[in-house]
Write a protein that holds these residues in place. Sequence first.
Motif, PDB file in Angstrom:
ATOM      1  N   ASP A   5       0.733  -1.288  -0.067  1.00  0.00           N
ATOM      2  CA  ASP A   5      -0.131  -0.111  -0.113  1.00  0.00           C
ATOM      3  C   ASP A   5       0.680   1.329  -0.140  1.00  0.00           C
ATOM      4  O   ASP A   5       0.492   2.396  -0.088  1.00  0.00           O
ATOM      5  CB  ASP A   5      -0.988   0.023   1.148  1.00  0.00           C
ATOM      6  CG  ASP A   5      -2.080  -1.140   1.040  1.00  0.00           C
ATOM      7  OD1 ASP A   5      -2.302  -1.280   0.026  1.00  0.00           O
ATOM      8  OD2 ASP A   5      -2.439  -1.677   2.119  1.00  0.00           O
ATOM      9  N   ARG A   6       2.240   1.015  -0.102  1.00  0.00           N
ATOM     10  CA  ARG A   6       3.008   2.451  -0.284  1.00  0.00           C
ATOM     11  C   ARG A   6       2.775   2.771  -1.662  1.00  0.00           C
ATOM     12  O   ARG A   6       2.713   2.107  -2.530  1.00  0.00           O
ATOM     13  CB  ARG A   6       4.375   2.030   0.225  1.00  0.00           C
ATOM     14  CG  ARG A   6       4.802   1.801   1.524  1.00  0.00           C
ATOM     15  CD  ARG A   6       4.193   3.108   2.517  1.00  0.00           C
ATOM     16  NE  ARG A   6       4.537   2.773   4.105  1.00  0.00           N
ATOM     17  CZ  ARG A   6       4.033   3.697   4.969  1.00  0.00           C
ATOM     18  NH1 ARG A   6       3.333   4.723   4.630  1.00  0.00           N
ATOM     19  NH2 ARG A   6       4.574   3.375   6.030  1.00  0.00           N
ATOM     20  N   VAL A   7       2.942   4.156  -1.740  1.00  0.00           N
ATOM     21  CA  VAL A   7       2.832   4.764  -3.246  1.00  0.00           C
ATOM     22  C   VAL A   7       4.139   5.272  -3.620  1.00  0.00           C
ATOM     23  O   VAL A   7       5.016   6.075  -2.708  1.00  0.00           O
ATOM     24  CB  VAL A   7       1.851   5.840  -3.348  1.00  0.00           C
ATOM     25  CG1 VAL A   7       1.705   6.508  -4.656  1.00  0.00           C
ATOM     26  CG2 VAL A   7       0.428   5.204  -3.002  1.00  0.00           C
ATOM     27  N   LYS A  31       2.499   0.741  -4.989  1.00  0.00           N
ATOM     28  CA  LYS A  31       1.611   1.221  -6.191  1.00  0.00           C
ATOM     29  C   LYS A  31       2.599   2.028  -6.653  1.00  0.00           C
ATOM     30  O   LYS A  31       3.243   2.967  -6.155  1.00  0.00           O
ATOM     31  CB  LYS A  31       0.460   1.783  -5.477  1.00  0.00           C
ATOM     32  CG  LYS A  31      -0.528   0.832  -4.735  1.00  0.00           C
ATOM     33  CD  LYS A  31      -1.379   1.658  -4.253  1.00  0.00           C
ATOM     34  CE  LYS A  31      -2.333   0.850  -3.248  1.00  0.00           C
ATOM     35  NZ  LYS A  31      -3.655   1.693  -2.669  1.00  0.00           N
ATOM     36  N   ARG A  50       1.178  -4.292 -14.123  1.00  0.00           N
ATOM     37  CA  ARG A  50      -0.206  -4.419 -14.086  1.00  0.00           C
ATOM     38  C   ARG A  50      -0.550  -5.989 -14.382  1.00  0.00           C
ATOM     39  O   ARG A  50      -1.250  -6.561 -13.677  1.00  0.00           O
ATOM     40  CB  ARG A  50      -1.109  -3.335 -14.809  1.00  0.00           C
ATOM     41  CG  ARG A  50      -1.046  -2.134 -14.397  1.00  0.00           C
ATOM     42  CD  ARG A  50      -2.171  -1.235 -15.000  1.00  0.00           C
ATOM     43  NE  ARG A  50      -2.051  -0.992 -16.750  1.00  0.00           N
ATOM     44  CZ  ARG A  50      -1.449  -0.010 -17.154  1.00  0.00           C
ATOM     45  NH1 ARG A  50      -0.829   0.735 -16.269  1.00  0.00           N
ATOM     46  NH2 ARG A  50      -1.195   0.039 -18.611  1.00  0.00           N
ATOM     47  N   GLN A  55      -0.528  -2.399  -9.006  1.00  0.00           N
ATOM     48  CA  GLN A  55      -1.179  -1.037  -9.436  1.00  0.00           C
ATOM     49  C   GLN A  55      -0.204  -0.232 -10.122  1.00  0.00           C
ATOM     50  O   GLN A  55       0.821   0.039  -9.273  1.00  0.00           O
ATOM     51  CB  GLN A  55      -1.997  -0.472  -8.286  1.00  0.00           C
ATOM     52  CG  GLN A  55      -3.187  -1.267  -7.661  1.00  0.00           C
ATOM     53  CD  GLN A  55      -3.916  -0.457  -6.960  1.00  0.00           C
ATOM     54  OE1 GLN A  55      -4.139   0.629  -6.808  1.00  0.00           O
ATOM     55  NE2 GLN A  55      -4.387  -1.193  -5.666  1.00  0.00           N
ATOM     56  N   ALA A  76      -0.852  10.875  -8.873  1.00  0.00           N
ATOM     57  CA  ALA A  76      -0.596   9.801  -8.373  1.00  0.00           C
ATOM     58  C   ALA A  76      -1.371  10.218  -6.987  1.00  0.00           C
ATOM     59  O   ALA A  76      -2.097   9.195  -6.414  1.00  0.00           O
ATOM     60  CB  ALA A  76       0.895   9.935  -7.538  1.00  0.00           C
ATOM     61  N   ALA A  79      -5.106   8.975  -7.765  1.00  0.00           N
ATOM     62  CA  ALA A  79      -5.358   7.723  -7.925  1.00  0.00           C
ATOM     63  C   ALA A  79      -5.238   7.153  -6.528  1.00  0.00           C
ATOM     64  O   ALA A  79      -6.195   6.056  -6.166  1.00  0.00           O
ATOM     65  CB  ALA A  79      -4.208   7.097  -8.872  1.00  0.00           C
ATOM     66  N   TRP A  80      -4.377   7.549  -5.750  1.00  0.00           N
ATOM     67  CA  TRP A  80      -3.985   6.751  -4.332  1.00  0.00           C
ATOM     68  C   TRP A  80      -3.784   7.551  -3.198  1.00  0.00           C
ATOM     69  O   TRP A  80      -4.038   7.087  -2.160  1.00  0.00           O
ATOM     70  CB  TRP A  80      -2.836   6.063  -4.867  1.00  0.00           C
ATOM     71  CG  TRP A  80      -2.603   4.956  -5.696  1.00  0.00           C
ATOM     72  CD1 TRP A  80      -3.541   4.130  -5.917  1.00  0.00           C
ATOM     73  CD2 TRP A  80      -1.621   5.195  -6.716  1.00  0.00           C
ATOM     74  NE1 TRP A  80      -3.105   3.218  -7.199  1.00  0.00           N
ATOM     75  CE2 TRP A  80      -2.016   3.882  -7.803  1.00  0.00           C
ATOM     76  CE3 TRP A  80      -0.463   5.688  -7.211  1.00  0.00           C
ATOM     77  CZ2 TRP A  80      -1.225   3.512  -8.944  1.00  0.00           C
ATOM     78  CZ3 TRP A  80       0.266   5.464  -8.302  1.00  0.00           C
ATOM     79  CH2 TRP A  80      -0.095   4.356  -9.190  1.00  0.00           C
ATOM     80  N   ARG A  82      -1.787   9.587  -1.868  1.00  0.00           N
ATOM     81  CA  ARG A  82      -0.603   9.740  -0.762  1.00  0.00           C
ATOM     82  C   ARG A  82       0.694   9.605  -1.708  1.00  0.00           C
ATOM     83  O   ARG A  82       0.403   8.804  -2.962  1.00  0.00           O
ATOM     84  CB  ARG A  82      -0.440   8.937   0.309  1.00  0.00           C
ATOM     85  CG  ARG A  82      -0.445   7.599   0.125  1.00  0.00           C
ATOM     86  CD  ARG A  82      -0.926   6.588   1.402  1.00  0.00           C
ATOM     87  NE  ARG A  82       0.464   7.049   2.181  1.00  0.00           N
ATOM     88  CZ  ARG A  82       0.519   7.524   3.329  1.00  0.00           C
ATOM     89  NH1 ARG A  82      -0.666   8.005   3.977  1.00  0.00           N
ATOM     90  NH2 ARG A  82       1.534   7.836   4.177  1.00  0.00           N
TER      91      ARG A  82
END
Length: 297
Positions: A5-7, A31, A50, A55, A76, A79-80, A82
């Motif tokens: 879950d880190r971007v 991501k 993908r 993601q 970014a 979409a997410w 963060r």
Amino acid sequence: MQLQDRVAIVTGAGGGLGKAHAELLAGLGAKLLVNDMNDEAAERVAAGLRAKGAQALAFAASVTDEARIGEMVAQAMSAWGRVDILVNNAGILRDRTFAKMTLAEFREVIDVHLIGSVVCTKAVWEIMREQKYGRVVMTTSSSGLFGNFGQSNYGAAKMALVGLMQTLALEGEKYDIRVNCLAPTAATAMTGGLMSQDTLDRLSPELVSPGLLALVAEDAPTRAILCAGAGHFAQANITLTSGAFVGADNGAAERVRTNWDRISDRTGDIVPGYGFVQSEREVASAAANEPAKVANG
């Protein structure tokens, strides 16, 4: 999945080292926003991620284009929500000896490596401050740390990134923003023709990228310079020797010269925690030697 879950944003990720970085981070659960100058290359990497279940988005832009980089970060965030990790990887080479290099060639390399990293970092800095979390990696080089024939422009840019890292790490500390440098040796489009094929075969970009996890994980260090290549990792440091007090009278200049061995002796050298350590040490030495006691010449 240490980065679940880190971007992450990786610049210059359409191929080579940046692509390897993006693949490693995605494999660890992050991501990915894949940046590259070439739209097709960025999309190809993002599509590959993908296809493996990650993601990923692609965004084509020069890292020197402030407006486009702002749009990239906004994408970014849209979409997410963060941005946790920024890997400043984009770069170019314009190798020539300094005598033959044009100022335009010097400026171009500085602009992409140094200013491009500043532009991208500035675009995510306030986001990271507000969320009280961020991991930024600058890409430095042994050419900057130690010099390399024909790379004055590249070396200057890469060492400047170390200075940028040192200060941003201090400024970001209370917001849990950790800033580090990666000094890679890898066979990429930039290094083709510079090394023998046997050497290039040993320097796969995929053997550098594992070092990223240590620099972007929750327990990452800050202000580290990680040197990586061929599966080998080492840490570089900028140190300060104990030095020598020579006084301030008319003979001081000569005593600096005659005490050069003492001044440069690395026994007991330190890695300063901040820049003012130098001046603090100098003032303390002067105070300890009052009235002036000079080193024997």
